[in-house]
Structures are given as C-alpha cells and as structure tokens.
Motif scaffolding. Structure first.
Motif, PDB file in Angstrom:
ATOM      1  N   SER A   1      17.848 -12.259  21.586  1.00  0.00           N
ATOM      2  CA  SER A   1      16.675 -12.320  22.487  1.00  0.00           C
ATOM      3  C   SER A   1      15.466 -11.786  21.995  1.00  0.00           C
ATOM      4  O   SER A   1      14.334 -12.544  22.327  1.00  0.00           O
ATOM      5  CB  SER A   1      17.255 -11.552  23.548  1.00  0.00           C
ATOM      6  OG  SER A   1      18.205 -11.958  24.315  1.00  0.00           O
ATOM      7  N   PHE A   2      15.253 -11.111  20.987  1.00  0.00           N
ATOM      8  CA  PHE A   2      14.239 -10.479  20.336  1.00  0.00           C
ATOM      9  C   PHE A   2      13.883 -10.572  18.870  1.00  0.00           C
ATOM     10  O   PHE A   2      12.741 -10.504  18.414  1.00  0.00           O
ATOM     11  CB  PHE A   2      14.368  -8.880  20.721  1.00  0.00           C
ATOM     12  CG  PHE A   2      14.162  -8.630  22.232  1.00  0.00           C
ATOM     13  CD1 PHE A   2      13.134  -8.948  22.774  1.00  0.00           C
ATOM     14  CD2 PHE A   2      15.654  -8.185  22.794  1.00  0.00           C
ATOM     15  CE1 PHE A   2      13.047  -8.520  24.478  1.00  0.00           C
ATOM     16  CE2 PHE A   2      15.316  -8.013  24.091  1.00  0.00           C
ATOM     17  CZ  PHE A   2      14.171  -8.003  24.948  1.00  0.00           C
TER      18      PHE A   2
ATOM     19  N   LEU B   1      15.653  -5.408  17.878  1.00  0.00           N
ATOM     20  CA  LEU B   1      14.720  -5.745  18.783  1.00  0.00           C
ATOM     21  C   LEU B   1      13.446  -6.629  18.018  1.00  0.00           C
ATOM     22  O   LEU B   1      12.551  -7.251  18.485  1.00  0.00           O
ATOM     23  CB  LEU B   1      13.577  -4.445  19.562  1.00  0.00           C
ATOM     24  CG  LEU B   1      14.673  -3.996  20.657  1.00  0.00           C
ATOM     25  CD1 LEU B   1      13.982  -2.549  21.054  1.00  0.00           C
ATOM     26  CD2 LEU B   1      15.274  -4.801  21.833  1.00  0.00           C
TER      27      LEU B   1
ATOM     28  N   PRO C   1       9.361  -4.871  24.337  1.00  0.00           N
ATOM     29  CA  PRO C   1       9.745  -5.496  23.163  1.00  0.00           C
ATOM     30  C   PRO C   1       9.220  -6.820  22.838  1.00  0.00           C
ATOM     31  O   PRO C   1       9.400  -7.404  21.662  1.00  0.00           O
ATOM     32  CB  PRO C   1      11.488  -5.437  23.158  1.00  0.00           C
ATOM     33  CG  PRO C   1      11.701  -5.362  24.671  1.00  0.00           C
ATOM     34  CD  PRO C   1      10.365  -4.608  25.163  1.00  0.00           C
ATOM     35  N   GLY C   2       8.754  -7.622  23.738  1.00  0.00           N
ATOM     36  CA  GLY C   2       8.127  -9.055  23.427  1.00  0.00           C
ATOM     37  C   GLY C   2       7.064  -8.811  22.581  1.00  0.00           C
ATOM     38  O   GLY C   2       6.855 -10.199  21.915  1.00  0.00           O
TER      39      GLY C   2
ATOM     40  N   LYS D   1       7.777  -9.837  18.947  1.00  0.00           N
ATOM     41  CA  LYS D   1       7.779 -11.649  18.700  1.00  0.00           C
ATOM     42  C   LYS D   1       6.534 -12.166  18.714  1.00  0.00           C
ATOM     43  O   LYS D   1       6.187 -13.069  17.969  1.00  0.00           O
ATOM     44  CB  LYS D   1       8.909 -11.992  19.518  1.00  0.00           C
ATOM     45  CG  LYS D   1       9.046 -13.363  19.419  1.00  0.00           C
ATOM     46  CD  LYS D   1      10.437 -13.909  20.375  1.00  0.00           C
ATOM     47  CE  LYS D   1      11.581 -13.703  19.676  1.00  0.00           C
ATOM     48  NZ  LYS D   1      12.822 -14.166  20.484  1.00  0.00           N
TER      49      LYS D   1
END
Length: 347
Positions: free
Chosen positions: A42-43, A82, A331-332, A335
């Motif tokens: 996901s991260f 993450l 945490p996005g 990215k």
C-alpha cells in the motif's frame, strides 16, 4: 483514507494518540496474516531511480523519518514499511529518563504545527542498542540513524561523556549518528552549539570514530534560530572536525505570525510544522551556498507536500526528513514526494 481518520485522531491528546497509533501499526505489521505485505504494497516506494548515495550510505529513497517519532527504536521495521528510505531513532541518552511533565505536546491546527517540550524522554541507550541489534539481524537493509543526546542532569561540562557512551553503545547497530545539541527542551543544551564546546564534542567523537576499523558518518543537528554568524561558525566546525554533514533544522523557539489559539501558541517548547518551513529552507540554502556545497545536508522542517520537499532539495538538501508533515498529511505523503522526484521535479 487518512483524511477521514485524522479528525478522529485529532480529538485525542497528541502524545496518547501517537503511542496508540504506532503500537497498532506495529501489531498489524507483525501479527496480522499478510499484515506486513499489505502495508508494504500500500505504501512502500521501492523503485529504481530514487536511490542515492550520501556520506557513503546507499538510501533506497531520499525521504526519511526524523528523530523524535520513534524515540526508543521500537517501531523501525513497521515505519520502514510505510515507504521511508531511512529511519532516525532517538534522541537517546545514556540513562533512561522520563522527560518533562505532561502535557508536553500541543497541536496548532490552524498553523498545521506542533509545539513539544518532551525533554528527551527515552528508555536509555542500552535498551535501544539491544532492540536495534535484533532488528539488524532480521532486517539488515533498513538504514537507521542514531540521534544522541545528554541526560538532563548531566552538566554541560561533562556532556561529552554522555555523547561518548551513546556513540560507543550504538556504534555497531546504526548506520549514522546525529549529535543533538539543538533541542530547546533540555535546559542549557543549546549552549553546546557554541563553537568551543561543540568542537570538543565532535572532535572527541571523531577521534573514537577513526580508531575503529570502520567509521560511521557523524552529523550535527542545528536549530533554525542561529544567526548568519553562528551558521558561519557551523560551516567552519564541519570543515575542521571532518564530520559528515548537517541536519537543518530542529524545532524553533520563535512564535511569529501564528494564527492558532494564542494560549496554546504561547506554550513553552519547540515549534515544528509549516511555520518553520521558510526558515529551515533559508538555513539550508545559506549553508549550501556559503560552503560551496562542501558537505551534505539533510533538510527537515515544515515539509507538508512534495513541493516542500523539492524546495529543500533545490536549496541544497541531499535528503529530507518528515515529522509534523507526516502527522498532518499521513503516510501517503512519502509516496507523493517520491513520485514527484521520479517525474524529474527535483534538482
């Protein structure tokens, strides 16, 4: 998703919700079936083109987690999943200490900032060293920095002994060191930023560094509140001691142009987040320009977007670190910064 969850988190005391969230992250990462795989998928940003080598260390990407978030090195593996390219733990001191009285962390929501006066609360260097030893056996690829300080009750005249104890104990389990003399929350600590005591601490650590078969990069974390003359001294100190670089910057004691509740804004402690972004970038640009790019700089302070990170790199930072922006943006953000760098928006 984080935008939905954040208002719930922000209803609780900042320090209590911090511990609640990181403990649940670690539990999900370590204990749930496929937890680690799901979090990483996901991260994590593990693609070619983001790697860079700085002070002899290979980083999978240039976005790190600043010291203070994981004071005891308890959550390194989960936080690394993450997407962080490196994790800095601490500040750690030789002996355990509780830190300052609570409450000691405050949100300034309208300013997207935090005031903290934690006071180097930690479980001591022995506990951290053992935890990192086990981590290195399990996940040797995670880049870990050790941020070291002195105990509150250690007089400044004896501070070097505390830094030596932390340096020696962590030498085999961290990839680089950060000497923290810039926190505003330990009485008298910032006096160690003056040239004479700082030279003594750094030269002593470098002497021990050179006696080992391998050496570890030593960085110095500085305050954003230094004058140009003091920054000139910092440049001289880096060159004279031969340390690897600078982390710019720590939290500020300034309170200019804040719009949040003035009762909260007047709380003692270090201010982080958006209000420190401009000054932090100014310090990075000054150090890089004045020194002719003589040493690497890790840029930290007010990074809440990919554009903020790129601003720091354009000013001269080789790497960046998140803390308050990570709390406000989630945490996005890691990215988003990495994607922007991949598109060629950096240097």
């Amino acid at each position: 998703m984080y935008r939905i969850i954040k208002p719930i988190f922000f209803k609780f005391d900042p320090e209590k919700i911090h511990h609640f969230v990181v403990k649940r992250l670690k539990w999900a990462h370590d204990s749930l079936p496929l937890g680690k795989t799901i979090i990483r998928s996901s991260f994590d940003v593990n693609v070619h083109g983001l790697e860079r080598e700085v002070f002899g260390i290979r980083f999978k990407n240039p976005v790190g987690l600043a010291a203070g978030f994981d004071k005891n090195g308890e959550y390194v593996e989960a936080l690394s999943s993450l997407g962080f390219g490196f994790i800095e733990v601490g500040t750690v001191t030789p002996l355990p200490q509780p830190g300052n009285d609570k409450p000691r962390m405050f949100r300034l929501r309208e300013d997207e900032a935090i005031i903290n006066r934690m006071g180097f609360n930690n479980k001591g260097v022995d506990t951290m060293a053992e935890r990192l030893r086990l981590l290195k056996q399990k996940e040797p690829g995670i880049v870990v920095g050790g941020n070291i300080g002195k105990n509150k009750n250690t007089p400044n005249e004896e501070a070097v002994s505390d830094y030596i104890k932390c340096f020696d104990r962590l030498f085999d389990v961290v990839d680089y060191f950060v000497v923290n003399v810039s926190s505003p929350n330990t009485p008298g600590l910032r006096a160690l930023q003056e040239k004479e005591p700082l030279m003594h601490i750094l030269n002593t650590l470098q002497g021990r560094n050179r006696k080992n078969e391998i050496s570890r990069p030593i960085l110095l974390k500085i305050a954003p509140d230094l004058s140009d003359e003091q920054l000139d001294d910092i440049i001289d100190i880096v060159k004279e001691t031969g340390i690897a670089g600078i982390i710019a910057t720590n939290t500020t004691i300034e309170r200019h142009n804040l719009v949040s509740d003035q009762t909260v804004a007047a709380e003692a402690g270090g201010l982080s987040g958006k209000p420190v972004r401009k000054r932090s970038t100014e310090v990075i640009r000054y150090l890089h320009s004045r020194s002719g790019g003589a040493f690497p700089i890790i840029g930290v302070g007010g990074i809440h977007s990919a554009e903020d990170a790129i601003e720091k790199m354009n000013a001269g930072a080789s790497l960046v670190q998140l803390y308050t922006g990570f709390i406000y943006e989630g945490p996005g953000l890691i990215k988003r910064i990495c994607k922007a760098l991949l598109k060629g928006k950096d240097l």
